[in-house]
Design an enzyme around this catalytic site. Sequence first.
Site, PDB file in Angstrom:
ATOM      1  N   ASP A 140       1.227  -1.508  -0.017  1.00 53.55           N
ATOM      2  CA  ASP A 140       0.164   0.207   0.246  1.00 53.55           C
ATOM      3  C   ASP A 140       0.979   1.436   0.074  1.00 53.55           C
ATOM      4  O   ASP A 140       1.937   1.322   0.614  1.00 53.55           O
ATOM      5  CB  ASP A 140      -1.039  -0.309   0.877  1.00 53.55           C
ATOM      6  CG  ASP A 140      -2.053   1.091   1.200  1.00 53.55           C
ATOM      7  OD1 ASP A 140      -2.501   1.361  -0.365  1.00 53.55           O
ATOM      8  OD2 ASP A 140      -2.451   1.444   2.165  1.00 53.55           O
ATOM      9  N   GLY A 141       0.356   2.249  -0.124  1.00 62.67           N
ATOM     10  CA  GLY A 141       0.901   3.645  -0.705  1.00 62.67           C
ATOM     11  C   GLY A 141       1.626   3.743  -1.708  1.00 62.67           C
ATOM     12  O   GLY A 141       1.990   4.726  -1.814  1.00 62.67           O
ATOM     13  N   HIS A 180       2.708   3.499  -9.007  1.00 67.98           N
ATOM     14  CA  HIS A 180       2.143   2.218  -8.747  1.00 67.98           C
ATOM     15  C   HIS A 180       3.309   1.568 -10.536  1.00 67.98           C
ATOM     16  O   HIS A 180       4.002   0.524  -9.594  1.00 67.98           O
ATOM     17  CB  HIS A 180       0.458   1.599 -10.180  1.00 67.98           C
ATOM     18  CG  HIS A 180      -0.565   2.518  -9.620  1.00 67.98           C
ATOM     19  ND1 HIS A 180      -0.280   1.759  -9.055  1.00 67.98           N
ATOM     20  CD2 HIS A 180      -1.509   3.134  -9.994  1.00 67.98           C
ATOM     21  CE1 HIS A 180      -1.577   2.599  -7.279  1.00 67.98           C
ATOM     22  NE2 HIS A 180      -2.757   3.259  -8.196  1.00 67.98           N
ATOM     23  N   ASN A 222     -10.613  -2.699  -5.647  1.00 64.70           N
ATOM     24  CA  ASN A 222      -9.843  -2.121  -6.074  1.00 64.70           C
ATOM     25  C   ASN A 222     -10.959  -1.584  -8.229  1.00 64.70           C
ATOM     26  O   ASN A 222     -10.061  -0.442  -8.696  1.00 64.70           O
ATOM     27  CB  ASN A 222      -8.596  -2.689  -6.356  1.00 64.70           C
ATOM     28  CG  ASN A 222      -7.612  -2.011  -5.388  1.00 64.70           C
ATOM     29  OD1 ASN A 222      -6.968  -3.344  -5.319  1.00 64.70           O
ATOM     30  ND2 ASN A 222      -8.186  -1.274  -4.245  1.00 64.70           N
ATOM     31  N   ARG A 235      -5.050  -1.910   9.003  1.00 73.88           N
ATOM     32  CA  ARG A 235      -6.464  -2.478   8.162  1.00 73.88           C
ATOM     33  C   ARG A 235      -5.863  -3.460   7.270  1.00 73.88           C
ATOM     34  O   ARG A 235      -4.644  -3.178   6.929  1.00 73.88           O
ATOM     35  CB  ARG A 235      -7.044  -1.616   8.352  1.00 73.88           C
ATOM     36  CG  ARG A 235      -6.685  -0.431   6.658  1.00 73.88           C
ATOM     37  CD  ARG A 235      -8.750  -0.180   6.346  1.00 73.88           C
ATOM     38  NE  ARG A 235      -8.079   0.954   5.626  1.00 73.88           N
ATOM     39  CZ  ARG A 235      -7.718   2.004   5.133  1.00 73.88           C
ATOM     40  NH1 ARG A 235      -7.172   2.568   6.404  1.00 73.88           N
ATOM     41  NH2 ARG A 235      -6.922   2.563   4.475  1.00 73.88           N
TER      42      ARG A 235
HETATM   43  C1  IPE Z   1      -5.279  -2.634  -0.446  1.00 70.16           C
HETATM   44  O1  IPE Z   1      -4.823  -1.410  -0.715  1.00 70.16           O
HETATM   45  C2  IPE Z   1      -5.420  -3.927  -1.652  1.00 70.16           C
HETATM   46  C3  IPE Z   1      -4.902  -3.749  -2.600  1.00 70.16           C
HETATM   47  C4  IPE Z   1      -2.760  -3.959  -1.468  1.00 70.16           C
HETATM   48  C5  IPE Z   1      -4.118  -4.561  -3.812  1.00 70.16           C
HETATM   49  P1  IPE Z   1      -6.453  -0.186  -0.771  1.00 70.16           P
HETATM   50  O2  IPE Z   1      -5.682   1.080  -1.416  1.00 70.16           O
HETATM   51  O3  IPE Z   1      -7.310  -0.865  -2.409  1.00 70.16           O
HETATM   52  O4  IPE Z   1      -7.192  -0.182   0.633  1.00 70.16           O
HETATM   53  P2  IPE Z   1      -7.691   0.215   1.464  1.00 70.16           P
HETATM   54  O5  IPE Z   1      -8.649   1.457   0.725  1.00 70.16           O
HETATM   55  O6  IPE Z   1      -6.316   1.796   2.190  1.00 70.16           O
HETATM   56  O7  IPE Z   1      -8.047  -0.538   2.858  1.00 70.16           O
HETATM   57  C1  IPE Z   2      -1.416   0.074  -3.540  1.00 69.44           C
HETATM   58  O1  IPE Z   2      -1.125   1.744  -3.623  1.00 69.44           O
HETATM   59  C2  IPE Z   2      -1.347  -0.111  -4.660  1.00 69.44           C
HETATM   60  C3  IPE Z   2      -2.852  -0.614  -4.672  1.00 69.44           C
HETATM   61  C4  IPE Z   2      -3.317  -0.559  -4.179  1.00 69.44           C
HETATM   62  C5  IPE Z   2      -3.430  -1.250  -5.961  1.00 69.44           C
HETATM   63  P1  IPE Z   2      -2.427   3.071  -3.869  1.00 69.44           P
HETATM   64  O2  IPE Z   2      -3.197   2.613  -4.466  1.00 69.44           O
HETATM   65  O3  IPE Z   2      -3.728   2.807  -2.610  1.00 69.44           O
HETATM   66  O4  IPE Z   2      -1.731   3.685  -2.752  1.00 69.44           O
HETATM   67  P2  IPE Z   2      -2.856   4.648  -1.600  1.00 69.44           P
HETATM   68  O5  IPE Z   2      -2.797   4.276  -0.962  1.00 69.44           O
HETATM   69  O6  IPE Z   2      -3.753   5.349  -2.469  1.00 69.44           O
HETATM   70  O7  IPE Z   2      -1.246   5.626  -1.626  1.00 69.44           O
HETATM   71 MG    MG Z   3      -4.351   2.232  -0.478  1.00 66.28          MG
END
Ligand code: IPE
Ligand code: IPE
Ligand code: MG
Length: 251
Positions: free
Chosen positions: A18-19, A35, A66, A192
Amino acid sequence: MSEPSPSSVPAHVAIIMDGNGRWAKQRGLPRLEGHRRGVEAVRTATYAARDLGVKMLTLYAFSVENWQRPPDEVGALMGLLELYLKRELATFVRDRVRLLTIGRTEDLPAGVQKHLRATIEETKQFTDYTLVLALNYGSRSEVVDAARAYAAAVAAGQEKLNDRSWATFNRYLSTATLPDPDLVIRTSGEKRVSNFLLLQAAYAEFVFTPVLWPDFTKADLAAALAEYAGRERRFGLTSEQLRPAPAAGIT
Ligand code: IPE
Ligand code: IPE
Ligand code: MG
């Protein structure tokens, strides 16, 4: 901090990556750039985990939720996934990495499915190290799918309705052939589980790190493994049951 001893290395590590979006935002870049850098971090983590003695690495790459992101982002993620798979096949074969997936992969774009099938087929003979990609994965849909399959098996007389064992139900999950994760790591500071391996992580240890996924290095993974090594997994027992005091008279 000392290196974890081999026995305290988790066999199966699962990561909620995440992030990516925040990493890009901090730099004034489009989310897609986050990404892209996230894919580089996937490559790093894949080999770092193996170097550190991990046997199986599961990466949460795309959740069922997603799909609700802006269509441009979903499209870009699918494009990156296809490119990644196309590029990685030769490397996986060379480095003896077995690829598996969990999740409703049948709903992914045809191009992605084609590369997944090819990579899974070409790497199926490798047994030392496995990379599991969670794609279009969500625990709740997994349980729904498993319950449907289980009900069909009961109706067909292949399973007994009064069999209440976890081992039987487990065979209907997409993780049926996989060991449970020992350690679940989530990056980016969120604490979470976001519908990830809810049943399989019943006794996993959790490590949350503020590091954003594109910045996640081998040193960050090693730090998470060191934290894991310091934990006592009790599985419902007492500490004394797990580590009985030496018998009196023996020094
Ligand atoms: C969890 O990340 C899903 C993946 C890492 C693929 P999200 O960024 O989608 O989760 P939430 O929305 O913060 O819970
Ligand atoms: C995780 O990074 C990648 C996926 C869930 C596909 P995010 O795209 O959720 O990154 P943030 O949470 O917006 O920083
Ligand atoms: Mg995220």
